[in-house]
Design a protein around this motif. Structure first.
Motif, PDB file in Angstrom:
ATOM      1  N   GLN A 141      37.152 -28.719  14.151  1.00  0.00           N
ATOM      2  CA  GLN A 141      36.226 -29.671  14.754  1.00  0.00           C
ATOM      3  C   GLN A 141      35.271 -30.224  13.692  1.00  0.00           C
ATOM      4  OE1 GLN A 141      35.685 -31.019  18.005  1.00  0.00           O
ATOM      5  NE2 GLN A 141      34.289 -32.250  16.764  1.00  0.00           N
ATOM      6  N   SER A 142      35.199 -31.522  13.577  1.00  0.00           N
ATOM      7  CA  SER A 142      34.278 -32.128  12.613  1.00  0.00           C
ATOM      8  C   SER A 142      32.851 -32.056  13.138  1.00  0.00           C
ATOM      9  CB  SER A 142      34.659 -33.586  12.350  1.00  0.00           C
ATOM     10  OG  SER A 142      34.625 -34.332  13.554  1.00  0.00           O
ATOM     11  N   GLU A 143      31.911 -31.979  12.237  1.00  0.00           N
ATOM     12  CA  GLU A 143      30.503 -31.916  12.611  1.00  0.00           C
ATOM     13  C   GLU A 143      29.995 -33.297  13.009  1.00  0.00           C
ATOM     14  OE1 GLU A 143      28.072 -30.075   9.676  1.00  0.00           O
ATOM     15  OE2 GLU A 143      29.360 -28.306   9.472  1.00  0.00           O
ATOM     16  N   SER A 144      29.177 -33.328  14.043  1.00  0.00           N
ATOM     17  CA  SER A 144      28.543 -34.585  14.436  1.00  0.00           C
ATOM     18  C   SER A 144      27.568 -35.027  13.352  1.00  0.00           C
ATOM     19  CB  SER A 144      27.788 -34.396  15.758  1.00  0.00           C
ATOM     20  OG  SER A 144      26.982 -35.526  16.033  1.00  0.00           O
ATOM     21  N   GLN A 145      27.467 -36.327  13.169  1.00  0.00           N
ATOM     22  CA  GLN A 145      26.505 -36.878  12.219  1.00  0.00           C
ATOM     23  C   GLN A 145      25.187 -37.216  12.901  1.00  0.00           C
ATOM     24  OE1 GLN A 145      27.193 -36.987   8.819  1.00  0.00           O
ATOM     25  NE2 GLN A 145      28.874 -35.752   9.668  1.00  0.00           N
ATOM     26  N   ASN A 146      25.074 -36.822  14.169  1.00  0.00           N
ATOM     27  CA  ASN A 146      23.884 -37.175  14.952  1.00  0.00           C
ATOM     28  C   ASN A 146      22.892 -36.026  15.075  1.00  0.00           C
ATOM     29  OD1 ASN A 146      24.556 -39.908  15.711  1.00  0.00           O
ATOM     30  ND2 ASN A 146      26.170 -39.032  16.997  1.00  0.00           N
ATOM     31  N   VAL A 147      22.872 -35.147  14.063  1.00  0.00           N
ATOM     32  CA  VAL A 147      21.941 -34.022  14.059  1.00  0.00           C
ATOM     33  C   VAL A 147      20.802 -34.317  13.090  1.00  0.00           C
ATOM     34  CG1 VAL A 147      21.621 -31.566  13.600  1.00  0.00           C
ATOM     35  CG2 VAL A 147      23.748 -32.377  14.648  1.00  0.00           C
ATOM     36  N   GLU A 148      19.588 -34.167  13.593  1.00  0.00           N
ATOM     37  CA  GLU A 148      18.376 -34.400  12.797  1.00  0.00           C
ATOM     38  C   GLU A 148      17.645 -33.072  12.628  1.00  0.00           C
ATOM     39  OE1 GLU A 148      14.066 -36.685  13.350  1.00  0.00           O
ATOM     40  OE2 GLU A 148      15.797 -37.323  14.547  1.00  0.00           O
ATOM     41  N   ASP A 149      17.308 -32.723  11.423  1.00  0.00           N
ATOM     42  CA  ASP A 149      16.679 -31.433  11.131  1.00  0.00           C
ATOM     43  C   ASP A 149      15.189 -31.618  10.831  1.00  0.00           C
ATOM     44  OD1 ASP A 149      16.074 -28.860  10.491  1.00  0.00           O
ATOM     45  OD2 ASP A 149      17.649 -28.606   8.988  1.00  0.00           O
ATOM     46  N   ARG A 150      14.357 -31.176  11.757  1.00  0.00           N
ATOM     47  CA  ARG A 150      12.905 -31.253  11.558  1.00  0.00           C
ATOM     48  C   ARG A 150      12.302 -29.890  11.261  1.00  0.00           C
ATOM     49  NH1 ARG A 150      10.886 -35.050  16.628  1.00  0.00           N
ATOM     50  NH2 ARG A 150      12.329 -36.799  16.292  1.00  0.00           N
ATOM     51  N   ARG A 151      13.122 -28.898  11.060  1.00  0.00           N
ATOM     52  CA  ARG A 151      12.606 -27.567  10.781  1.00  0.00           C
ATOM     53  C   ARG A 151      11.876 -27.559   9.444  1.00  0.00           C
ATOM     54  NH1 ARG A 151      18.077 -24.375  11.093  1.00  0.00           N
ATOM     55  NH2 ARG A 151      18.637 -26.235   9.893  1.00  0.00           N
ATOM     56  N   GLY A 152      10.786 -26.823   9.399  1.00  0.00           N
ATOM     57  CA  GLY A 152      10.028 -26.746   8.158  1.00  0.00           C
ATOM     58  C   GLY A 152       9.166 -27.950   7.925  1.00  0.00           C
ATOM     59  N   GLY A 153       9.051 -28.810   8.938  1.00  0.00           N
ATOM     60  CA  GLY A 153       8.252 -30.025   8.775  1.00  0.00           C
ATOM     61  C   GLY A 153       6.784 -29.831   9.078  1.00  0.00           C
ATOM     62  N   GLY A 154       6.405 -28.614   9.459  1.00  0.00           N
ATOM     63  CA  GLY A 154       4.984 -28.370   9.673  1.00  0.00           C
ATOM     64  C   GLY A 154       4.588 -28.323  11.123  1.00  0.00           C
ATOM     65  N   GLY A 155       5.417 -28.877  11.993  1.00  0.00           N
ATOM     66  CA  GLY A 155       5.086 -28.805  13.413  1.00  0.00           C
ATOM     67  C   GLY A 155       4.026 -29.786  13.833  1.00  0.00           C
ATOM     68  N   VAL A 156       3.798 -29.876  15.136  1.00  0.00           N
ATOM     69  CA  VAL A 156       2.799 -30.780  15.665  1.00  0.00           C
ATOM     70  C   VAL A 156       1.414 -30.280  15.301  1.00  0.00           C
ATOM     71  CG1 VAL A 156       1.760 -31.666  17.781  1.00  0.00           C
ATOM     72  CG2 VAL A 156       4.237 -31.518  17.583  1.00  0.00           C
ATOM     73  N   GLY A 157       0.612 -31.211  14.850  1.00  0.00           N
ATOM     74  CA  GLY A 157      -0.780 -30.861  14.560  1.00  0.00           C
ATOM     75  C   GLY A 157      -0.959 -30.191  13.217  1.00  0.00           C
ATOM     76  N   ALA A 158       0.066 -30.238  12.372  1.00  0.00           N
ATOM     77  CA  ALA A 158      -0.039 -29.551  11.086  1.00  0.00           C
ATOM     78  C   ALA A 158      -0.771 -30.383  10.064  1.00  0.00           C
ATOM     79  CB  ALA A 158       1.364 -29.213  10.561  1.00  0.00           C
ATOM     80  N   GLY A 159      -0.919 -31.677  10.301  1.00  0.00           N
ATOM     81  CA  GLY A 159      -1.565 -32.546   9.342  1.00  0.00           C
ATOM     82  C   GLY A 159      -3.051 -32.244   9.241  1.00  0.00           C
ATOM     83  N   SER A 160      -3.650 -32.626   8.120  1.00  0.00           N
ATOM     84  CA  SER A 160      -5.060 -32.371   7.931  1.00  0.00           C
ATOM     85  C   SER A 160      -5.887 -33.421   8.650  1.00  0.00           C
ATOM     86  CB  SER A 160      -5.384 -32.390   6.428  1.00  0.00           C
ATOM     87  OG  SER A 160      -5.050 -33.649   5.871  1.00  0.00           O
ATOM     88  N   VAL A 161      -7.100 -33.043   9.053  1.00  0.00           N
ATOM     89  CA  VAL A 161      -8.022 -33.953   9.720  1.00  0.00           C
ATOM     90  C   VAL A 161      -9.193 -34.199   8.790  1.00  0.00           C
ATOM     91  CG1 VAL A 161      -9.535 -34.240  11.706  1.00  0.00           C
ATOM     92  CG2 VAL A 161      -7.326 -33.106  11.984  1.00  0.00           C
ATOM     93  N   GLY A 162      -9.529 -35.471   8.533  1.00  0.00           N
ATOM     94  CA  GLY A 162     -10.588 -35.817   7.605  1.00  0.00           C
ATOM     95  C   GLY A 162     -11.968 -35.482   8.137  1.00  0.00           C
ATOM     96  N   ILE A 163     -12.954 -35.414   7.237  1.00  0.00           N
ATOM     97  CA  ILE A 163     -14.317 -35.087   7.622  1.00  0.00           C
ATOM     98  C   ILE A 163     -14.899 -36.158   8.539  1.00  0.00           C
ATOM     99  CG2 ILE A 163     -15.269 -36.217   5.568  1.00  0.00           C
ATOM    100  CD1 ILE A 163     -16.619 -33.049   7.354  1.00  0.00           C
ATOM    101  N   GLY A 164     -14.492 -37.421   8.324  1.00  0.00           N
ATOM    102  CA  GLY A 164     -14.985 -38.512   9.167  1.00  0.00           C
ATOM    103  C   GLY A 164     -14.547 -38.320  10.612  1.00  0.00           C
ATOM    104  N   THR A 165     -13.288 -37.957  10.792  1.00  0.00           N
ATOM    105  CA  THR A 165     -12.764 -37.717  12.139  1.00  0.00           C
ATOM    106  C   THR A 165     -13.474 -36.548  12.786  1.00  0.00           C
ATOM    107  OG1 THR A 165     -10.592 -38.537  11.468  1.00  0.00           O
ATOM    108  CG2 THR A 165     -10.677 -37.226  13.468  1.00  0.00           C
ATOM    109  N   LEU A 166     -13.733 -35.522  12.001  1.00  0.00           N
ATOM    110  CA  LEU A 166     -14.421 -34.338  12.510  1.00  0.00           C
ATOM    111  C   LEU A 166     -15.819 -34.695  13.001  1.00  0.00           C
ATOM    112  CD1 LEU A 166     -14.231 -31.280  12.911  1.00  0.00           C
ATOM    113  CD2 LEU A 166     -15.118 -30.992  10.596  1.00  0.00           C
ATOM    114  N   LEU A 167     -16.546 -35.541  12.247  1.00  0.00           N
ATOM    115  CA  LEU A 167     -17.892 -35.945  12.634  1.00  0.00           C
ATOM    116  C   LEU A 167     -17.872 -36.786  13.907  1.00  0.00           C
ATOM    117  CD1 LEU A 167     -19.403 -36.822   9.132  1.00  0.00           C
ATOM    118  CD2 LEU A 167     -19.911 -34.837  10.562  1.00  0.00           C
ATOM    119  N   VAL A 168     -16.864 -37.673  14.009  1.00  0.00           N
ATOM    120  CA  VAL A 168     -16.732 -38.492  15.214  1.00  0.00           C
ATOM    121  C   VAL A 168     -16.493 -37.607  16.430  1.00  0.00           C
ATOM    122  CG1 VAL A 168     -15.256 -40.166  16.396  1.00  0.00           C
ATOM    123  CG2 VAL A 168     -15.943 -40.571  14.035  1.00  0.00           C
TER     124      VAL A 168
END
Length: 286
Positions: A6-33
């Motif tokens: 069986q050939s592998e589908s080319q429709n697989v997207e790998d998001r593992r190790g991407g940090g997950g939701v909410g992993a990005g940093s939040v700036g000091i300006g956003t924090l103050l707001v």
């Protein structure tokens, strides 16, 4: 399972190790707001931070090209082959009906990930989002399937994917939209749940249709493997899960069907290989 050819589908997207939701940093300006909003308007600062974090993650995810799983990842390869098998099967079924099958994407993630249906989380288990036509799965679920639900085996794992692809088929056929419209029109939680049960049982039957057709075309099943999928279907029945988590069963709150019903409809598709046998909405008894 015998998937070597069986050939592998080319429709697989790998998001593992991407940090997950909410992993990005939040700036000091956003924090103050956020703090100011809490002080002057009584808005919970975590709500503001959550919205910004979610928004930035959606933007970064959209900007990033879809990654492919590494070539030496055996489990990702297995998933891609199962997805490829569903593609072959449903292309054939749709072609026989004079229609064209549109292949879904399958997203591998860890923990949480943005979707067009909201934030997807591992705790939700595998799921399908009709808004982006993608199946989402955290492969850690397979550990739960084996250890928590006592449903080991490759065909049990394949059944999980085939069930979610079954929801994609329902979406393409317009069944899901009709069900959701009927649920909203009912205005009754119990009636809406009953419709959800029929939708889920049909997806189980569609998974069985895939199993029948795939085995007929490629002889993918080893002796006894059908029982693995039946065990998995039984393990995630509403009655069994409620008994395990709540100690009691509340039938009117069922959304997926009992263990017996899930096994019955999967077996029906598996034995017939005929989508016409999967009309759960016309069935007098499930």
């Amino acid at each position: 399972m015998r998937l070597d050819d069986q050939s592998e589908s080319q429709n697989v997207e790998d998001r593992r190790g991407g940090g997950g939701v909410g992993a990005g940093s939040v700036g000091i300006g956003t924090l103050l707001v956020a703090i100011a909003a809490g002080y002057f308007f009584g808005i919970d600062p975590t709500v503001i931070l959550g919205l910004v974090s979610n928004s930035s993650h959606h933007t970064s995810s959209a900007a990033r090209p879809a990654a492919k799983p590494p070539v030496n990842d055996e489990m990702a390869s297995f998933v891609a082959k199962v997805l490829g098998s569903t593609e072959t099967t449903w292309q054939t079924v749709f072609r026989e009906a004079g229609r064209r099958y549109q292949e879904p994407k399958l997203v591998l993630f860890t923990g949480a990930t943005p979707t067009a249906c909201g934030t997807g989380k591992s705790a939700m288990g595998p799921f399908y989002c009709p808004a982006d036509q993608k199946v989402y799965i955290d492969l850690a679920f397979y550990r739960d399937l084996r250890e928590r639900f006592r449903a080991p085996g490759e065909f049990a794992q394949a059944y999980v994917i085939a069930h979610e692809v079954g929801h994609h088929v329902q979406h393409l056929l317009g069944i899901s939209d009709k069900v959701h419209a009927a649920q909203q029109k009912s205005g009754n939680r119990s009636a809406a749940n009953a419709l959800s049960v029929r939708l889920e049982l049909q997806a189980d039957c569609f998974a069985g249709v895939w199993g029948h057709r795939a085995d007929s075309m490629q002889k993918i099943l080893e002796s006894g493997e059908t029982e693995q999928a039946l065990t998995a279907a039984a393990a995630i029945g509403d009655d069994r899960l409620q008994r395990q988590t709540q100690g009691q069963i509340v039938p009117e709150s069922f959304t997926h069907g009992t263990s017996e019903q899930r096994v019955r409809w999967f077996r029906r598709g598996m034995e017939s290989g005929d989508v016409r046998q999967c009309d759960t909405f016309s069935a007098a008894s499930l």
